[in-house]
Structures are given as structure tokens and as C-alpha cells.
Scaffold this motif. Structure first.
Motif, PDB file in Angstrom:
ATOM      1  N   PRO A 152      14.201  15.925  18.449  1.00  0.00           N
ATOM      2  CA  PRO A 152      14.549  17.289  18.838  1.00  0.00           C
ATOM      3  C   PRO A 152      14.792  17.346  20.354  1.00  0.00           C
ATOM      4  O   PRO A 152      14.285  16.511  21.097  1.00  0.00           O
ATOM      5  CB  PRO A 152      13.324  18.116  18.442  1.00  0.00           C
ATOM      6  N   PRO A 153      15.559  18.318  20.816  1.00  0.00           N
ATOM      7  CA  PRO A 153      15.848  18.417  22.246  1.00  0.00           C
ATOM      8  C   PRO A 153      14.567  18.581  23.081  1.00  0.00           C
ATOM      9  O   PRO A 153      13.571  19.125  22.608  1.00  0.00           O
ATOM     10  CB  PRO A 153      16.707  19.679  22.364  1.00  0.00           C
ATOM     11  N   VAL A 154      14.641  18.121  24.297  1.00  0.00           N
ATOM     12  CA  VAL A 154      13.528  18.285  25.237  1.00  0.00           C
ATOM     13  C   VAL A 154      13.374  19.771  25.524  1.00  0.00           C
ATOM     14  O   VAL A 154      14.349  20.468  25.796  1.00  0.00           O
ATOM     15  CB  VAL A 154      13.794  17.495  26.545  1.00  0.00           C
ATOM     16  N   THR A 155      12.142  20.252  25.475  1.00  0.00           N
ATOM     17  CA  THR A 155      11.889  21.672  25.702  1.00  0.00           C
ATOM     18  C   THR A 155      11.031  21.937  26.932  1.00  0.00           C
ATOM     19  O   THR A 155      10.880  23.079  27.340  1.00  0.00           O
ATOM     20  CB  THR A 155      11.178  22.302  24.482  1.00  0.00           C
ATOM     21  N   ARG A 156      10.460  20.891  27.511  1.00  0.00           N
ATOM     22  CA  ARG A 156       9.561  21.098  28.646  1.00  0.00           C
ATOM     23  C   ARG A 156       9.648  19.904  29.592  1.00  0.00           C
ATOM     24  O   ARG A 156       9.655  18.760  29.157  1.00  0.00           O
ATOM     25  CB  ARG A 156       8.131  21.265  28.151  1.00  0.00           C
ATOM     26  N   VAL A 157       9.707  20.209  30.874  1.00  0.00           N
ATOM     27  CA  VAL A 157       9.678  19.193  31.920  1.00  0.00           C
ATOM     28  C   VAL A 157       8.501  19.516  32.821  1.00  0.00           C
ATOM     29  O   VAL A 157       8.351  20.657  33.262  1.00  0.00           O
ATOM     30  CB  VAL A 157      11.004  19.160  32.720  1.00  0.00           C
ATOM     31  N   VAL A 158       7.662  18.527  33.083  1.00  0.00           N
ATOM     32  CA  VAL A 158       6.450  18.720  33.877  1.00  0.00           C
ATOM     33  C   VAL A 158       6.487  17.729  35.035  1.00  0.00           C
ATOM     34  O   VAL A 158       6.932  16.596  34.881  1.00  0.00           O
ATOM     35  CB  VAL A 158       5.189  18.481  33.019  1.00  0.00           C
ATOM     36  N   SER A 159       5.997  18.171  36.189  1.00  0.00           N
ATOM     37  CA  SER A 159       6.059  17.339  37.387  1.00  0.00           C
ATOM     38  C   SER A 159       4.801  17.450  38.229  1.00  0.00           C
ATOM     39  O   SER A 159       4.107  18.461  38.213  1.00  0.00           O
ATOM     40  CB  SER A 159       7.256  17.788  38.235  1.00  0.00           C
ATOM     41  N   SER A 160       4.581  16.426  39.004  1.00  0.00           N
ATOM     42  CA  SER A 160       3.626  16.475  40.120  1.00  0.00           C
ATOM     43  C   SER A 160       4.126  17.544  41.091  1.00  0.00           C
ATOM     44  O   SER A 160       5.325  17.813  41.152  1.00  0.00           O
ATOM     45  CB  SER A 160       3.628  15.104  40.817  1.00  0.00           C
ATOM     46  N   PRO A 161       3.253  18.131  41.892  1.00  0.00           N
ATOM     47  CA  PRO A 161       3.709  19.127  42.859  1.00  0.00           C
ATOM     48  C   PRO A 161       4.363  18.536  44.114  1.00  0.00           C
ATOM     49  O   PRO A 161       4.840  19.279  44.959  1.00  0.00           O
ATOM     50  CB  PRO A 161       2.427  19.890  43.228  1.00  0.00           C
ATOM     51  N   LEU A 162       4.389  17.214  44.260  1.00  0.00           N
ATOM     52  CA  LEU A 162       5.075  16.636  45.423  1.00  0.00           C
ATOM     53  C   LEU A 162       6.564  16.930  45.324  1.00  0.00           C
ATOM     54  O   LEU A 162       7.166  16.800  44.253  1.00  0.00           O
ATOM     55  CB  LEU A 162       4.823  15.131  45.501  1.00  0.00           C
ATOM     56  N   ILE A 163       7.163  17.333  46.433  1.00  0.00           N
ATOM     57  CA  ILE A 163       8.534  17.830  46.430  1.00  0.00           C
ATOM     58  C   ILE A 163       9.523  16.818  45.858  1.00  0.00           C
ATOM     59  O   ILE A 163      10.431  17.184  45.131  1.00  0.00           O
ATOM     60  CB  ILE A 163       8.958  18.343  47.830  1.00  0.00           C
ATOM     61  N   ARG A 164       9.365  15.531  46.161  1.00  0.00           N
ATOM     62  CA  ARG A 164      10.295  14.528  45.630  1.00  0.00           C
ATOM     63  C   ARG A 164      10.236  14.475  44.109  1.00  0.00           C
ATOM     64  O   ARG A 164      11.246  14.240  43.445  1.00  0.00           O
ATOM     65  CB  ARG A 164      10.037  13.161  46.244  1.00  0.00           C
ATOM     66  N   CYS A 165       9.055  14.699  43.554  1.00  0.00           N
ATOM     67  CA  CYS A 165       8.882  14.689  42.097  1.00  0.00           C
ATOM     68  C   CYS A 165       9.476  15.948  41.482  1.00  0.00           C
ATOM     69  O   CYS A 165      10.174  15.888  40.462  1.00  0.00           O
ATOM     70  CB  CYS A 165       7.405  14.556  41.748  1.00  0.00           C
ATOM     71  N   VAL A 166       9.208  17.097  42.106  1.00  0.00           N
ATOM     72  CA  VAL A 166       9.748  18.360  41.598  1.00  0.00           C
ATOM     73  C   VAL A 166      11.268  18.354  41.679  1.00  0.00           C
ATOM     74  O   VAL A 166      11.952  18.799  40.755  1.00  0.00           O
ATOM     75  CB  VAL A 166       9.156  19.564  42.370  1.00  0.00           C
ATOM     76  N   GLN A 167      11.819  17.832  42.775  1.00  0.00           N
ATOM     77  CA  GLN A 167      13.276  17.771  42.900  1.00  0.00           C
ATOM     78  C   GLN A 167      13.881  16.873  41.823  1.00  0.00           C
ATOM     79  O   GLN A 167      14.910  17.218  41.227  1.00  0.00           O
ATOM     80  CB  GLN A 167      13.673  17.269  44.291  1.00  0.00           C
ATOM     81  N   THR A 168      13.265  15.738  41.558  1.00  0.00           N
ATOM     82  CA  THR A 168      13.747  14.840  40.503  1.00  0.00           C
ATOM     83  C   THR A 168      13.679  15.543  39.152  1.00  0.00           C
ATOM     84  O   THR A 168      14.643  15.528  38.379  1.00  0.00           O
ATOM     85  CB  THR A 168      12.909  13.541  40.467  1.00  0.00           C
ATOM     86  N   ALA A 169      12.542  16.170  38.876  1.00  0.00           N
ATOM     87  CA  ALA A 169      12.351  16.869  37.599  1.00  0.00           C
ATOM     88  C   ALA A 169      13.328  18.030  37.451  1.00  0.00           C
ATOM     89  O   ALA A 169      13.854  18.268  36.353  1.00  0.00           O
ATOM     90  CB  ALA A 169      10.912  17.367  37.489  1.00  0.00           C
ATOM     91  N   ALA A 170      13.584  18.759  38.536  1.00  0.00           N
ATOM     92  CA  ALA A 170      14.507  19.903  38.483  1.00  0.00           C
ATOM     93  C   ALA A 170      15.922  19.445  38.148  1.00  0.00           C
ATOM     94  O   ALA A 170      16.619  20.077  37.344  1.00  0.00           O
ATOM     95  CB  ALA A 170      14.485  20.655  39.809  1.00  0.00           C
ATOM     96  N   GLU A 171      16.346  18.342  38.744  1.00  0.00           N
ATOM     97  CA  GLU A 171      17.681  17.808  38.445  1.00  0.00           C
ATOM     98  C   GLU A 171      17.767  17.368  36.985  1.00  0.00           C
ATOM     99  O   GLU A 171      18.748  17.650  36.299  1.00  0.00           O
ATOM    100  CB  GLU A 171      18.017  16.641  39.377  1.00  0.00           C
ATOM    101  N   ALA A 172      16.734  16.683  36.506  1.00  0.00           N
ATOM    102  CA  ALA A 172      16.709  16.240  35.110  1.00  0.00           C
ATOM    103  C   ALA A 172      16.696  17.453  34.171  1.00  0.00           C
ATOM    104  O   ALA A 172      17.422  17.481  33.171  1.00  0.00           O
ATOM    105  CB  ALA A 172      15.502  15.346  34.856  1.00  0.00           C
ATOM    106  N   ALA A 173      15.884  18.456  34.500  1.00  0.00           N
ATOM    107  CA  ALA A 173      15.779  19.659  33.661  1.00  0.00           C
ATOM    108  C   ALA A 173      17.131  20.364  33.541  1.00  0.00           C
ATOM    109  O   ALA A 173      17.506  20.816  32.454  1.00  0.00           O
ATOM    110  CB  ALA A 173      14.728  20.612  34.228  1.00  0.00           C
TER     111      ALA A 173
END
Length: 187
Positions: A86-107
Motif C-alpha cells: 500500500p502507498p506510504v502514508t507517514r514519514v517520520v524524521s529526527s528533528p535535525l534540519i538535514r533529516c527533516v529536509q530529506t524527509a520533506a523532499e521524500a514526502a
């Protein structure tokens, strides 16, 4: 790079007679590191990003790192489709900005709105992490510069002020992260 980790989660229900009935539910969990970080690119040019940064432990992504995050999302989407998941429904990240930026792009590539922030994924409390940004001459190298590697003692006055503050002061709020990454972030 992302890794697919099959996870089986069991949900329990109670029948009217109090007998516990379980059913198994499978899900896929993708785990990834962040994209290319700014401080490492400065280091390759012979410059030191850490020395001029307001938040030297919280390195943002380079433009290439943002592209890597988007590529990660596309790769996960392809993998999910190929495996019939099934499609991905949730993306979770560490609060470090490099991790959030990576996760945001993937999301974005996955069509997932927002990134959940999990503070438990924040890489702290390790001496090598602190020495990578908080000691004299730090340049982002894991474990710190050769002159300040463990077990070398570094006096408090020589440490970055945030290194002796409570670790929560090193974390951005969900609102700050959302503003910096142009995403709707959830805690």
C-alpha cells in the motif's frame, strides 16, 4: 540509501467471552540517512561551516542533498509499487534540519502531507557527536578534530555554549522546522 524493513505488528482484540484474538498486520518500514550536508561540502573546499554557524550541530542540506531526498521519495514509491505494498502514508524524521529536509523532499514525492517529528531519533548524548561541533577546531568530523578526540579533556569555557546546556536547547520546535522546510509538521 534506504532500507526496507518488513515489520509484522499484531493487533489484539477481545471476544465477548474475554478470549484474546489476534490478527497479524504487515507493514513496510523504510529507513534512510539524510542527504548531503552543507558542512561536509565546506570542508571539501577547505572552509569550516561549523565555525560560523549559529547552530553548528544542525547542518542543513546542500542543493544536491535536497535532490537526493526527492530521489529517495521516488525510489521508495517505485519499490512500494513493485512489491505491491500500500502507498506510504507517514514519514517520520529526527528533528535535525538535514533529516527533516530529506524527509520533506521524500514526502513530497510520495504525496504525503507533512513530516512527523520523532525527538527520540535525535542523535545526542554521544561524546563523538558533541566533539564533532562543540570543541575548539571542530569541523563536523565525527569524533572531533584529532587534537580534541576522546579522551582529551576540554574545559567548559572552551566548549560551545550549547554543549553545556540541556540537550533540549539543541532541538528546534515543530513550528520552526515547518517554517524552515516549507512543510506542515506534526509532533
Amino acid at each position: 540509501a534506504a532500507a526496507l524493513v518488513p515489520v509484522t505488528r499484531t493487533r489484539g482484540t477481545c471476544s465477548p467471552r474475554g478470549v484474546r484474538v489476534t490478527r497479524s498486520m504487515e507493514m513496510a518500514v523504510f529507513v534512510s540517512r539524510h542527504g548531503e550536508r552543507e558542512d561536509y561540502q565546506w570542508k571539501k573546499r577547505g572552509e569550516n561551516w561549523i565555525q560560523q554557524a549559529e547552530r553548528p550541530w544542525d547542518t542543513p542540506l546542500t542543493d544536491a542533498g535536497h535532490r537526493q531526498g526527492a530521489a529517495l521519495g521516488r525510489a521508495i514509491k517505485r519499490q512500494v509499487e513493485e512489491l505491491g505494498l500500500p502507498p506510504v502514508t507517514r514519514v517520520v524524521s529526527s528533528p535535525l534540519i538535514r533529516c527533516v529536509q530529506t524527509a520533506a523532499e521524500a514526502a513530497r514525492e510520495l504525496g504525503v502531507h507533512g513530516v512527523g517529528i520523532e525527538r527520540g531519533l535525535f542523535e545526542t548524548m554521544g561524546e563523538d557527536w558533541y566533539r564533532s561541533w562543540a570543541v575548539p577546531g571542530a569541523d563536523g568530523t565525527w569524533g572531533g578534530p584529532l587534537s580534541c578526540r576522546a579522551p582529551t579533556h576540554v574545559s567548559d569555557p572552551d566548549l560551545h555554549t550549547h554543549a553545556i546546556a540541556h540537550v533540549s536547547e539543541c532541538q528546534r520546535s515543530a513550528g520552526e522546522l515547518a517554517a524552515l522546510t516549507d512543510i506542515a509538521s506534526k509532533e
